[in-house]
Design a protein around this motif. Structure first.
Motif, short mmCIF file in Angstrom:
data_model
loop_
_atom_site.label_atom_id
_atom_site.label_comp_id
_atom_site.label_asym_id
_atom_site.label_seq_id
_atom_site.Cartn_x
_atom_site.Cartn_y
_atom_site.Cartn_z
N LEU A 75 -3.88 12.82 4.48
CA LEU A 75 -4.35 11.75 3.58
C LEU A 75 -5.85 11.51 3.75
O LEU A 75 -6.60 11.39 2.77
CB LEU A 75 -3.59 10.46 3.86
CG LEU A 75 -2.25 10.23 3.15
CD1 LEU A 75 -1.69 8.88 3.52
CD2 LEU A 75 -2.40 10.34 1.64
N SER A 135 -1.44 14.26 -6.57
CA SER A 135 -0.20 13.52 -6.31
C SER A 135 0.73 14.31 -5.40
O SER A 135 1.44 13.76 -4.55
CB SER A 135 0.50 13.17 -7.62
OG SER A 135 0.83 14.36 -8.33
N SER A 157 2.53 1.71 -3.40
CA SER A 157 1.62 2.21 -4.45
C SER A 157 1.38 3.71 -4.29
O SER A 157 1.30 4.44 -5.29
CB SER A 157 0.30 1.45 -4.39
OG SER A 157 -0.35 1.68 -3.14
N LEU A 158 1.29 4.19 -3.06
CA LEU A 158 1.11 5.62 -2.82
C LEU A 158 2.34 6.41 -3.27
O LEU A 158 2.23 7.48 -3.86
CB LEU A 158 0.83 5.90 -1.34
CG LEU A 158 -0.57 5.52 -0.83
CD1 LEU A 158 -0.67 5.75 0.67
CD2 LEU A 158 -1.65 6.31 -1.56
N PHE A 174 0.83 -1.20 0.00
CA PHE A 174 0.00 0.00 0.00
C PHE A 174 0.87 1.25 0.00
O PHE A 174 0.63 2.20 -0.77
CB PHE A 174 -0.91 -0.02 1.23
CG PHE A 174 -1.82 1.18 1.33
CD1 PHE A 174 -2.88 1.34 0.44
CD2 PHE A 174 -1.61 2.15 2.30
CE1 PHE A 174 -3.72 2.44 0.52
CE2 PHE A 174 -2.44 3.25 2.39
CZ PHE A 174 -3.50 3.41 1.49
N LEU A 213 2.81 11.72 2.63
CA LEU A 213 3.72 10.59 2.87
C LEU A 213 5.02 11.04 3.51
O LEU A 213 5.57 10.36 4.39
CB LEU A 213 4.00 9.88 1.54
CG LEU A 213 2.85 9.06 0.95
CD1 LEU A 213 3.24 8.51 -0.41
CD2 LEU A 213 2.45 7.93 1.89
N PHE A 236 2.42 6.53 -7.09
CA PHE A 236 1.41 7.48 -7.59
C PHE A 236 1.87 8.92 -7.41
O PHE A 236 1.75 9.75 -8.31
CB PHE A 236 0.10 7.24 -6.84
CG PHE A 236 -0.92 8.33 -7.04
CD1 PHE A 236 -1.65 8.41 -8.22
CD2 PHE A 236 -1.13 9.31 -6.07
CE1 PHE A 236 -2.58 9.42 -8.42
CE2 PHE A 236 -2.05 10.32 -6.27
CZ PHE A 236 -2.78 10.38 -7.44
N SER A 237 2.43 9.21 -6.23
CA SER A 237 2.79 10.60 -5.93
C SER A 237 4.01 11.08 -6.71
O SER A 237 4.14 12.27 -7.01
CB SER A 237 3.04 10.76 -4.42
OG SER A 237 4.12 9.94 -4.01
N VAL A 265 -0.59 13.92 -1.83
CA VAL A 265 -0.25 12.59 -1.31
C VAL A 265 1.24 12.51 -0.98
O VAL A 265 1.64 11.95 0.05
CB VAL A 265 -0.64 11.49 -2.33
CG1 VAL A 265 -0.09 10.14 -1.89
CG2 VAL A 265 -2.15 11.44 -2.48
#
Length: 919
Positions: free
Chosen positions: A392, A349, A336-337, A333, A356, A340-341, A352
């Motif tokens: 988030l 993005s 994947s974040l 997970f 993160l 994407f970011s 996110v």
């Protein structure tokens, strides 16, 4: 982007203040618990008497950074706020909690300002409200030591906000915000170490947000440059320059920080963090599993625990452990974040990515991935990472609420989350009310942590509930059989219950669990320093047996051999050596301890006691004074130094002695000894009314205070108030029927004031029953026979008295008078022989001066240890032992005074004889 950045409105700020107040108002009713005890109650750096520079030389707990036992947590600015709290409210917990609440409000408001950089106005408020009410923050806000998180977060966010202003028009560099950022990073780091991680967030912000790069663009540019097909763009060079400045300043801070801890990592044991000392792959698997555990606490903070050490989370020792699925899911997970970011452009993005960064980078120092820390999981370290989590959640909520189908349900869910979190926070605050409530709440979550059982035991022990405390300590030994501290706690509790045999057995078990000495290897690196107290406690236990003093000394020496800088071992050994009548060796032990800690008032006090034993009052007074310089409220030093001044006979020292005793009774208003000695000082200064008042106060506090009763009676007899002395003497003799001086004084008053010959005779006969060789009692009985006109018996009595004291001329002269009366019966009825020195009030005052009894229920050594309380920090305690000095050794001045009084008494006897002989 900067245009999008908006200031926080007054309405938004008021909303946040109201929500925080609603969630945390009950934290004001909580006390000092858990780590607060070591960081605040036991931390001398908070006291105004401690030099301010010590805050920058010691760790968060007040331990010098140079010492091996230091936790190396360097947070001087946080300690400074504790010191300011102490300055205005001393140890009133309400004000400490209130300031924490204020700091949390400030963090929430500044966080709202940060959120507005990446979210719309409504979503920013949602993120800030979720952060304000999240239950994971109770440890940081309601626990006073959590202030380190709060302060660091304020400067952490302020540094980031400052850096966002470093980009000028046309992508130019504005250096002032960068300089401010570096300064704020340094300040944040001085509040708590994780403050330095904001530099990483600034770097990510610069590259991916301010410059708008994506990972594919950066990779493509790098490939083109490596192939020689292009040059580095000017904007990228500017970005690199900013990053180099940031990284260089960070490196400088790291170097300074390493110098502060003197290139030593703190020493932690397998009890603090079992995975840190486990072999591969258990260590790596467990540390990686802890990441989803922390994430779950953010997602579902339903079961919170103040202590996650020891056996709270069992080790993940195999790849087949089902918990590895959680680890794998978490990394998938998170990955994947991140992809994407970094891969896709756009506002979503970027939001996110920054979320993160706030989650991951501040958590790295506590992750155990790069270096071990002293805990498994700690809820307070999630304070800053939860900011990223809240962003988030708010961002996801915005996406849902924008869809008409899900708008209502998203609002319902948001309301439910905020309300349940707020209620959980409010309820969780009550757990922090006391140590008992805190650790009992933790046991509901986790029963496999021996430290929790130990700490509940400590809470009960502090309430003197030893029987129940013992049950929890024994349970701790069953949960973790190799927990040395638990067995020490069992031993100490048995000792408190006067079960010496069981206490010794428990201490012996703890001692057997200690690792064996390995030549050339540091002992402290393999065991918690406070576990060495098992030797101290065992020695303190067995030295109560006079036949085992050498055995106790051997234990102290063993502790010292294991750790030559073990200060407490030298202190305890010094006490033992005094007990063994080895003051010179005791002096060596205390001097060695002073080499390790010259700012310890108790050590200087103990050394003063040694000099008293060595008959060196001058040096003793110097050391008492040194103790009082370091701690002006040191009660034992105040009392015993005043006593030393009083007994010196130097009238110049009396005013200072009085001031110290007055200070002492202010600190110890229920101790009768202080008032008694003030009374003795007043008697020395001929301040009779003042002396009477102090003596009466001492007797009110302690009705059976022997010396106070006698000296008050003596004071009355010396000031012509003999009849007032009688009830005082009755009280004295009711408590102490064999008090010789009291019997003499009572007999004198009965015979000369009350004319009660029978009562006086009973007093003097009682004295002779107790001590047939008492010359004064025997002589006064002879006087009674004379008063009864039994001259033959009086003559026989005086002959016997003269045999007891053949060199006392007055007895011989009185015998001659009696014999002359026998020979001349006609003159008998006109004669009257006085009791020894009792003819007139003035004569009585002088002759009874030598009866003045100085009984100082004097406190002597010192500092004792039973200071091993499981895994809590060491606490030094002082114990008052008293010596009932009925007749202290007289100084040269006192001996001269007595001689003068004796000469005066003889002169008066000569005058009486002339009267009796009709001269």
């Amino acid at each position: 982007l900067l245009e999008k950045m908006a200031d926080v409105s007054l309405k938004e700020a008021a909303l946040i203040v109201g929500v925080v107040a609603a969630c945390y108002w009950n934290s004001l009713f909580c006390g000092f618990v858990f780590d607060d005890v070591s960081a605040i109650l036991d931390n001398k750096d908070l006291h105004p008497s401690t030099p301010l520079k010590n805050l920058f030389q010691n760790d968060f707990w007040g331990t010098p950074m140079s010492e091996e036992r230091s936790h190396k947590s360097y947070r001087p600015l946080t300690v400074l706020t504790f010191r300011l709290n102490y300055l205005f409210s001393e140890l009133n917990a309400v004000y400490y909690h209130f300031l924490n609440l204020v700091f949390h409000v400030v963090v929430c408001v500044v966080f709202l300002k940060v959120c507005k950089l990446f979210l719309d106005n409504r979503s920013s408020v949602v993120a800030s409200l979720l952060f304000a009410v999240h239950p994971i923050h109770t440890e940081a806000v309601t626990g006073v030591v959590g202030r380190a998180e709060l302060l660091s977060s304020i400067f952490f966010l302020a540094a980031f906000l400052s850096y966002t202003k470093s980009k000028g028009p046309d992508n130019t560099i504005v250096w002032t915000p960068i300089a401010v950022t570096v300064f704020l990073v340094a300040v944040a780091t001085l509040c708590k170490e994780q403050g330095i991680t904001v530099v990483g967030i600034c770097c990510v912000y610069e590259v991916f947000i301010a410059q708008g790069y994506t990972l594919p663009v950066l990779l493509d540019t790098a490939v083109q440059i490596l192939r020689g097909k292009g040059s580095i763009p000017f904007s990228m060079l500017q970005t690199l320059l900013k990053l180099i400045v940031l990284m260089f300043s960070t490196l400088l801070l790291v170097v300074v920080r390493v110098q502060v801890i003197q290139s030593q990592l703190p020493v932690f044991t397998r009890f603090d963090n079992p995975a840190a000392v486990s072999p591969s792959p258990a260590r790596q698997l467990t540390f990686n599993y802890l990441l989803p555990v922390n994430a779950w606490l953010l997602l579902n903070p339903s079961e919170l625990c103040c202590d996650w050490t020891m056996g709270t989370i069992p080790l993940v020792e195999s790849l087949l452990d089902v918990r590895n699925v959680a680890t794998l899911t978490f990394f998938c997970f998170l990955g994947s974040l991140i992809v994407f970011s970094l891969r896709y452009p756009g506002e979503s993005s970027k939001t996110v990515l920054m979320a993160l960064c706030l989650i991951v980078l501040p958590f790295i120092p506590a992750s155990n991935l790069f270096f071990p820390v002293g805990f498994v999981v700690a809820e307070r370290v999630l304070y800053v990472p939860s900011m990223g989590f809240c962003i988030l959640v708010a961002h996801g909520w915005k996406k849902l609420s924008n869809k008409s189908v899900l708008r209502k349900i998203s609002w319902v869910c948001l309301t439910a989350v905020l309300l349940t979190h707020a209620l959980k926070t409010l309820h969780r605050n009550w757990d922090w009310e006391s140590e008992y409530t805190l650790f009992m709440s933790a046991l509901k979550v986790n029963k496999n942590n021996a430290k929790l059982w130990n700490n509940v035991g400590h809470a009960l022990e502090n309430e003197k509930n030893f029987e129940r405390a013992l049950q929890f300590f024994i349970q701790a030994t069953q949960v973790q059989p190799d927990d040395i501290g638990a067995h020490m706690n069992v031993g100490r509790t048995y000792k408190n219950l006067n079960k010496t045999k069981e206490a010794e057995e428990s201490y012996m078990i703890a001692k057997s669990l200690m690792p064996q000495i390995i030549p050339g290897k540091k002992y402290a690196a393999r065991v918690a320093p406070n576990h060495l107290n098992v030797y101290i406690n065992l020695a303190n236990l067995i030295r109560a047996n006079e036949s085992r003093l050498e055995e106790a000394d051997q234990l102290y020496r063993q502790a010292i051999s294991m750790r030559p800088d073990f200060k407490q071992a030298y202190i305890s050994r010094g006490e033992l050596l005094l007990k063994m009548n080895k003051p010179l060796k005791a002096k060596e032990a205390y001097l060695r301890a002073l080499d390790l800690d010259r700012n310890n008032a108790d050590l200087w006090y103990n050394l003063a006691i040694v000099y008293i034993e060595l008959k060196d009052p001058t040096e003793a007074l110097k050391n008492f004074n040194r103790a009082l310089e370091l701690n002006p409220t040191h009660k034992l030093a105040l009392f015993n130094s005043a006593l030393l001044m009083q007994e010196s006979g130097d009238a110049r020292l009396r005013p200072e002695a009085k001031q110290r005793l007055l200070h002492y009774v202010k600190e110890e208003p229920q101790d009768a000894n202080g008032y008694f000695n003030l009374g003795m000082l007043a008697m020395d200064d001929k301040k009779d009314m003042e002396a009477e008042a102090w003596m009466k106060k001492a007797i009110r506090l302690q009705p059976n205070f022997r010396s106070a009763l006698f000296n008050l009676a003596l004071l009355y007899s010396q000031t012509g108030k003999e009849l007032m002395a009688l009830p005082v003497l009755e009280d004295l003799l009711r408590y102490y029927p064999d008090h010789t001086k009291g019997l003499i004084l009572k007999g004198d008053i009965l015979m000369n004031q009350k004319k009660d010959i029978v009562g006086a005779k009973m007093c003097f006969e009682k004295i002779l029953e107790l001590d047939p060789t008492n010359v004064q009692g025997k002589h006064n009985l002879c006087v009674v026979y004379f008063e009864e006109r039994d001259l033959i018996k009086a003559e026989k009595c005086l002959v016997e008295t003269l045999a007891l004291a053949p060199h006392e001329e007055y007895i011989q002269r009185h015998l001659n008078i009696v014999r002359s009366k026998i020979a001349s019966l006609s003159a008998t009825e006109q004669s009257s022989l006085p009791a020894d020195g009792t003819a007139t009030a003035e004569e009585k005052k002088n002759s009874f001066q030598n009866l003045k009894e100085v009984k100082n229920e004097q406190k002597t050594t010192q500092t004792t240890v039973d200071n091993s309380k499981g895994h809590s920090k060491n606490k030094k305690r002082t114990e008052k032992n008293s010596m009932d000095k009925e007749t202290p050794k007289k100084s040269t001045k006192e001996i001269k005074d007595i001689e003068k009084k004796r000469v005066a008494a003889l002169k008066r006897l000569e005058e009486i004889e002339r009267i009796l002989n009709g001269e």
